[in-house]
Design an enzyme around this catalytic site. Structure first.
Site, PDB file in Angstrom:
ATOM      1  N   VAL A  85      71.006 -17.316  50.482  1.00 40.49           N
ATOM      2  CA  VAL A  85      69.908 -16.932  51.799  1.00 40.49           C
ATOM      3  C   VAL A  85      69.358 -17.894  51.913  1.00 40.49           C
ATOM      4  O   VAL A  85      68.601 -18.192  53.118  1.00 40.49           O
ATOM      5  CB  VAL A  85      69.087 -15.716  51.006  1.00 40.49           C
ATOM      6  CG1 VAL A  85      68.198 -16.285  49.959  1.00 40.49           C
ATOM      7  CG2 VAL A  85      68.363 -14.926  52.032  1.00 40.49           C
ATOM      8  N   TYR A  86      69.104 -19.223  51.385  1.00 39.25           N
ATOM      9  CA  TYR A  86      68.396 -20.325  51.743  1.00 39.25           C
ATOM     10  C   TYR A  86      69.103 -21.171  52.690  1.00 39.25           C
ATOM     11  O   TYR A  86      70.098 -21.431  52.810  1.00 39.25           O
ATOM     12  CB  TYR A  86      68.216 -21.491  50.243  1.00 39.25           C
ATOM     13  CG  TYR A  86      67.616 -20.786  48.942  1.00 39.25           C
ATOM     14  CD1 TYR A  86      67.031 -19.696  48.902  1.00 39.25           C
ATOM     15  CD2 TYR A  86      67.857 -21.616  47.940  1.00 39.25           C
ATOM     16  CE1 TYR A  86      66.223 -19.352  47.868  1.00 39.25           C
ATOM     17  CE2 TYR A  86      67.319 -21.137  46.499  1.00 39.25           C
ATOM     18  CZ  TYR A  86      66.734 -20.138  46.748  1.00 39.25           C
ATOM     19  OH  TYR A  86      66.147 -19.567  45.459  1.00 39.25           O
ATOM     20  N   SER A  87      68.246 -21.105  53.856  1.00 35.29           N
ATOM     21  CA  SER A  87      67.040 -21.128  54.123  1.00 35.29           C
ATOM     22  C   SER A  87      66.745 -20.125  55.406  1.00 35.29           C
ATOM     23  O   SER A  87      66.389 -20.362  56.327  1.00 35.29           O
ATOM     24  CB  SER A  87      66.133 -22.285  54.258  1.00 35.29           C
ATOM     25  OG  SER A  87      66.681 -22.944  55.523  1.00 35.29           O
TER      26      SER A  87
END
Length: 186
Positions: free
Chosen positions: A55-57
């Site tokens: 999920v980053y970023s």
């Protein structure tokens, strides 16, 4: 930091330095060139446990998630240092309405996506980024167990689980003979 200063990740057999570098800044507040310099400097100085997440970023304007893993993968390809680091990533936070949670079919899709972005054939520590109370723990743990047996993942961990849910997950692993969560970030 000396390589002698390590700790074990649960009963996984994986030793790591006392500090972990969180890669959530890659592709968000740190560009690829600076990320590569940081990673080289960290590994050269004995900090070889790197953590990221699929999920980053996603939260950054213009990003969709996977940016950190993509930069990590480019660095791994360019540097050739895959065998010098312990690589951790996570699954479960929402990338999109259909890409979220810990259902087995999504874990399978997500690990393949992470492996592709990371440009590696295995992840040292694959972590459930958050508890998914809508999916039975046995289903989630069975999916992780399969990934370990296939060699795509070495160990699993849990993040953002309550003590009660972690205890329940450990009981499910024990009674059903499944891989167990070896870590819980603090």
């Amino acid at each position: 930091m000396s390589q002698n200063q390590t700790r074990q990740l649960g009963d996984s057999g994986i030793a790591v330095p006392l500090l972990t570098f969180g890669g959530n800044v890659f592709g968000w507040t740190v560009d690829q060139t600076t990320s590569f310099s940081l990673l080289d400097a960290l590994v050269d100085r004995g900090l070889w446990f790197i953590d990221t997440a699929d999920v980053y970023s996603r939260w950054a304007p213009g990003n969709k998630g996977g940016e950190s893993e993509t930069i990590m993968g480019e660095w791994l390809k360019k540097s050739g240092k895959r065998d010098q680091i312990v690589l951790a990533t996570k699954v479960g936070m929402e990338l999109s309405p259909e890409k979220t949670g810990l259902k087995p079919q999504y874990i399978r899709q997500a690990v393949e996506d992470s492996l592709r972005r990371l440009q590696t054939d295995y992840i040292d520590l694959y972590q459930a980024h958050r508890d998914d109370q809508d999916t039975p723990l046995a289903e989630t743990l069975s999916a992780f167990d399969s990934l370990i047996r296939e060699g795509k993942v070495r160990a699993i961990g849990a993040s953002n689980y309550s003590a009660a849910r972690l205890q329940e997950a450990l009981q499910v692993s024990e009674t059903q003979g499944l891989a167990r969560y070896e870590t819980l970030p603090t």
